[in-house]
Design a protein around this motif. Structure first.
Motif, PDB file in Angstrom:
ATOM      1  N   ALA A  27       0.841  -1.204   0.000  1.00 58.99           N
ATOM      2  CA  ALA A  27       0.000   0.000   0.000  1.00 58.99           C
ATOM      3  C   ALA A  27       0.875   1.253   0.000  1.00 58.99           C
ATOM      4  O   ALA A  27       0.587   2.235  -0.695  1.00 58.99           O
ATOM      5  CB  ALA A  27      -0.926  -0.001   1.213  1.00 58.99           C
ATOM      6  N   LEU A  28       1.959   1.216   0.772  1.00 62.43           N
ATOM      7  CA  LEU A  28       2.888   2.353   0.828  1.00 62.43           C
ATOM      8  C   LEU A  28       3.532   2.598  -0.534  1.00 62.43           C
ATOM      9  O   LEU A  28       3.550   3.736  -1.032  1.00 62.43           O
ATOM     10  CB  LEU A  28       3.967   2.086   1.888  1.00 62.43           C
ATOM     11  N   THR A  29       4.064   1.540  -1.147  1.00 65.34           N
ATOM     12  CA  THR A  29       4.728   1.708  -2.440  1.00 65.34           C
ATOM     13  C   THR A  29       3.733   2.043  -3.544  1.00 65.34           C
ATOM     14  O   THR A  29       4.029   2.855  -4.425  1.00 65.34           O
ATOM     15  CB  THR A  29       5.511   0.436  -2.822  1.00 65.34           C
ATOM     16  N   ASN A  30       2.540   1.438  -3.500  1.00 62.79           N
ATOM     17  CA  ASN A  30       1.522   1.760  -4.504  1.00 62.79           C
ATOM     18  C   ASN A  30       1.103   3.222  -4.399  1.00 62.79           C
ATOM     19  O   ASN A  30       0.894   3.899  -5.408  1.00 62.79           O
ATOM     20  CB  ASN A  30       0.302   0.858  -4.342  1.00 62.79           C
ATOM     21  N   GLY A  31       0.963   3.707  -3.171  1.00 65.42           N
ATOM     22  CA  GLY A  31       0.599   5.102  -2.974  1.00 65.42           C
ATOM     23  C   GLY A  31       1.654   6.051  -3.509  1.00 65.42           C
ATOM     24  O   GLY A  31       1.336   7.077  -4.116  1.00 65.42           O
ATOM     25  N   SER A  32       2.922   5.705  -3.312  1.00 66.01           N
ATOM     26  CA  SER A  32       4.007   6.571  -3.770  1.00 66.01           C
ATOM     27  C   SER A  32       4.173   6.514  -5.283  1.00 66.01           C
ATOM     28  O   SER A  32       4.561   7.503  -5.912  1.00 66.01           O
ATOM     29  CB  SER A  32       5.324   6.188  -3.086  1.00 66.01           C
ATOM     30  N   ARG A  33       3.877   5.371  -5.886  1.00 63.21           N
ATOM     31  CA  ARG A  33       4.125   5.210  -7.323  1.00 63.21           C
ATOM     32  C   ARG A  33       2.922   5.607  -8.178  1.00 63.21           C
ATOM     33  O   ARG A  33       3.084   6.171  -9.254  1.00 63.21           O
ATOM     34  CB  ARG A  33       4.468   3.748  -7.637  1.00 63.21           C
ATOM     35  N   TYR A  34       1.718   5.281  -7.704  1.00 63.29           N
ATOM     36  CA  TYR A  34       0.542   5.460  -8.553  1.00 63.29           C
ATOM     37  C   TYR A  34      -0.475   6.455  -8.007  1.00 63.29           C
ATOM     38  O   TYR A  34      -1.447   6.773  -8.685  1.00 63.29           O
ATOM     39  CB  TYR A  34      -0.162   4.110  -8.764  1.00 63.29           C
ATOM     40  N   GLY A  35      -0.275   6.902  -6.763  1.00 64.50           N
ATOM     41  CA  GLY A  35      -1.262   7.761  -6.135  1.00 64.50           C
ATOM     42  C   GLY A  35      -2.296   6.936  -5.380  1.00 64.50           C
ATOM     43  O   GLY A  35      -2.458   5.736  -5.614  1.00 64.50           O
ATOM     44  N   VAL A  36      -3.017   7.576  -4.483  1.00 64.76           N
ATOM     45  CA  VAL A  36      -3.955   6.873  -3.612  1.00 64.76           C
ATOM     46  C   VAL A  36      -5.097   6.234  -4.406  1.00 64.76           C
ATOM     47  O   VAL A  36      -5.528   5.119  -4.107  1.00 64.76           O
ATOM     48  CB  VAL A  36      -4.526   7.831  -2.541  1.00 64.76           C
ATOM     49  N   GLY A 105      -3.302  11.650 -18.664  1.00 61.91           N
ATOM     50  CA  GLY A 105      -4.147  10.797 -19.477  1.00 61.91           C
ATOM     51  C   GLY A 105      -3.382   9.746 -20.254  1.00 61.91           C
ATOM     52  O   GLY A 105      -3.959   8.991 -21.027  1.00 61.91           O
ATOM     53  N   MET A 106      -2.064   9.677 -20.097  1.00 60.17           N
ATOM     54  CA  MET A 106      -1.273   8.688 -20.806  1.00 60.17           C
ATOM     55  C   MET A 106      -1.387   7.342 -20.122  1.00 60.17           C
ATOM     56  O   MET A 106      -1.602   7.257 -18.925  1.00 60.17           O
ATOM     57  CB  MET A 106       0.200   9.137 -20.845  1.00 60.17           C
ATOM     58  N   ALA A 107      -1.234   6.289 -20.891  1.00 55.43           N
ATOM     59  CA  ALA A 107      -1.346   4.941 -20.349  1.00 55.43           C
ATOM     60  C   ALA A 107      -0.159   4.648 -19.447  1.00 55.43           C
ATOM     61  O   ALA A 107       0.965   5.092 -19.716  1.00 55.43           O
ATOM     62  CB  ALA A 107      -1.391   3.917 -21.487  1.00 55.43           C
ATOM     63  N   THR A 108      -0.410   3.920 -18.388  1.00 57.65           N
ATOM     64  CA  THR A 108       0.656   3.535 -17.476  1.00 57.65           C
ATOM     65  C   THR A 108       0.932   2.051 -17.658  1.00 57.65           C
ATOM     66  O   THR A 108       0.043   1.261 -17.976  1.00 57.65           O
ATOM     67  CB  THR A 108       0.246   3.801 -16.015  1.00 57.65           C
ATOM     68  N   PRO A 109       2.167   1.623 -17.431  1.00 59.12           N
ATOM     69  CA  PRO A 109       2.523   0.234 -17.697  1.00 59.12           C
ATOM     70  C   PRO A 109       1.920  -0.769 -16.728  1.00 59.12           C
ATOM     71  O   PRO A 109       1.882  -1.949 -17.029  1.00 59.12           O
ATOM     72  CB  PRO A 109       4.057   0.242 -17.602  1.00 59.12           C
ATOM     73  N   VAL A 110       1.476  -0.346 -15.572  1.00 56.98           N
ATOM     74  CA  VAL A 110       0.910  -1.273 -14.587  1.00 56.98           C
ATOM     75  C   VAL A 110      -0.603  -1.084 -14.538  1.00 56.98           C
ATOM     76  O   VAL A 110      -1.094   0.014 -14.295  1.00 56.98           O
ATOM     77  CB  VAL A 110       1.524  -1.034 -13.192  1.00 56.98           C
ATOM     78  N   SER A 111      -1.331  -2.165 -14.770  1.00 60.82           N
ATOM     79  CA  SER A 111      -2.787  -2.076 -14.802  1.00 60.82           C
ATOM     80  C   SER A 111      -3.368  -2.122 -13.396  1.00 60.82           C
ATOM     81  O   SER A 111      -2.721  -2.576 -12.450  1.00 60.82           O
ATOM     82  CB  SER A 111      -3.368  -3.227 -15.626  1.00 60.82           C
ATOM     83  N   THR A 112      -4.599  -1.670 -13.283  1.00 62.23           N
ATOM     84  CA  THR A 112      -5.305  -1.731 -12.004  1.00 62.23           C
ATOM     85  C   THR A 112      -5.464  -3.179 -11.554  1.00 62.23           C
ATOM     86  O   THR A 112      -5.343  -3.497 -10.373  1.00 62.23           O
ATOM     87  CB  THR A 112      -6.687  -1.060 -12.134  1.00 62.23           C
ATOM     88  N   LEU A 113      -5.724  -4.074 -12.510  1.00 61.42           N
ATOM     89  CA  LEU A 113      -5.870  -5.496 -12.183  1.00 61.42           C
ATOM     90  C   LEU A 113      -4.567  -6.057 -11.613  1.00 61.42           C
ATOM     91  O   LEU A 113      -4.591  -6.851 -10.665  1.00 61.42           O
ATOM     92  CB  LEU A 113      -6.274  -6.278 -13.432  1.00 61.42           C
ATOM     93  N   ALA A 114      -3.436  -5.645 -12.173  1.00 60.64           N
ATOM     94  CA  ALA A 114      -2.148  -6.125 -11.673  1.00 60.64           C
ATOM     95  C   ALA A 114      -1.914  -5.659 -10.241  1.00 60.64           C
ATOM     96  O   ALA A 114      -1.410  -6.418  -9.407  1.00 60.64           O
ATOM     97  CB  ALA A 114      -1.025  -5.636 -12.584  1.00 60.64           C
ATOM     98  N   ILE A 115      -2.267  -4.407  -9.958  1.00 57.88           N
ATOM     99  CA  ILE A 115      -2.117  -3.880  -8.596  1.00 57.88           C
ATOM    100  C   ILE A 115      -3.008  -4.667  -7.638  1.00 57.88           C
ATOM    101  O   ILE A 115      -2.594  -5.025  -6.524  1.00 57.88           O
ATOM    102  CB  ILE A 115      -2.475  -2.381  -8.564  1.00 57.88           C
ATOM    103  N   PHE A 116      -4.241  -4.960  -8.068  1.00 52.68           N
ATOM    104  CA  PHE A 116      -5.190  -5.738  -7.265  1.00 52.68           C
ATOM    105  C   PHE A 116      -4.646  -7.134  -6.982  1.00 52.68           C
ATOM    106  O   PHE A 116      -4.615  -7.588  -5.833  1.00 52.68           O
ATOM    107  CB  PHE A 116      -6.521  -5.815  -8.018  1.00 52.68           C
ATOM    108  N   LEU A 117      -4.203  -7.829  -8.041  1.00 54.79           N
ATOM    109  CA  LEU A 117      -3.757  -9.216  -7.883  1.00 54.79           C
ATOM    110  C   LEU A 117      -2.508  -9.324  -7.029  1.00 54.79           C
ATOM    111  O   LEU A 117      -2.339 -10.284  -6.275  1.00 54.79           O
ATOM    112  CB  LEU A 117      -3.502  -9.837  -9.261  1.00 54.79           C
TER     113      LEU A 117
END
Length: 211
Positions: A27-36, A105-117
């Motif tokens: 959660a800490l790294t996801n918040g820093s990399r992708y935002g809350v 609005g640009m695509a990011t390399p990590v999908s929401t599904l990947a973050i979830f899984l």
């Protein structure tokens, strides 16, 4: 189950969850990399794993892992290998913060599904979670009352506390990202990666308690 029992359970759960573990580090790294906002996907994955673990314990899987050396070892090494993989990926990371690309609005390399899984799999492949709930939950269960509703209540309370704690870590990560320069983001990833590797090592060395 009384309100005091639920409150006591929530307090103990908070203390246990707030102690840095794999899902809160993610959660800490996801918040820093992708935002809350995007990190919420990982929180949902971790919360879903709470329901899976508690449901499995209610059905007796925790007792199976406590009794079976073979299945305990299988789950343990799966969990340790996955944590080690995530730790190595963070150590090799270049500290990329993707919040800016989200805003443009640009695509990011990590999908929401990947973050979830990622968060979901970290939790469900950790045998310590099953053993923890197997030892922890019965202390708050009234054996004279229907148990399904009690397990459901404890699962909801635990999931809520878990989400709130992870949200706090994600907010912390997002705030840190606004102050860190590129080199700081790299070191944050390396710190969390090293912590995940340490957790992988502790899980690999963890042994099932024997009677």
């Amino acid at each position: 189950m009384t309100e005091m029992t639920i409150l006591a359970f929530a307090l103990v759960a908070f203390i246990g969850i707030a102690t840095p573990g794999p899902t809160v580090l993610l959660a800490l790294t996801n918040g820093s990399r992708y935002g809350v906002k995007r990190a919420t996907a990982g929180m949902v994955g971790a919360v879903l794993s709470d329901f899976v673990l508690i449901g499995a314990v209610a059905l007796g899987l925790g007792a199976l892992l406590a009794a079976s050396e073979f299945w305990f070892t299988v789950v343990k090494w799966l969990g340790a290998a996955y944590l080690a993989f995530l730790g190595i990926m963070l150590l090799r990371s270049k500290g990329t913060i993707q919040v800016a690309s989200d805003d443009s609005g640009m695509a990011t390399p990590v999908s929401t599904l990947a973050i979830f899984l990622k968060s979901f799999l970290v939790a469900v492949t950790n045998p310590k979670g099953y053993l923890f709930f197997s030892a922890f939950l019965p202390q708050f269960i009234d054996a004279t009352m229907p148990q399904v509703s009690q397990y459901a209540t404890l699962a909801l309370v635990f999931a809520l506390v878990d989400f709130v704690v992870m949200l706090g870590y994600a907010q912390l990560g997002a705030q840190a990202a606004t102050f860190l320069k590129h080199s700081g983001a790299v070191w944050l990833d390396r710190l969390c990666g090293g912590a995940l590797l340490a957790l992988a090592g502790s899980l690999a060395l963890y042994r099932r308690a024997t009677a």
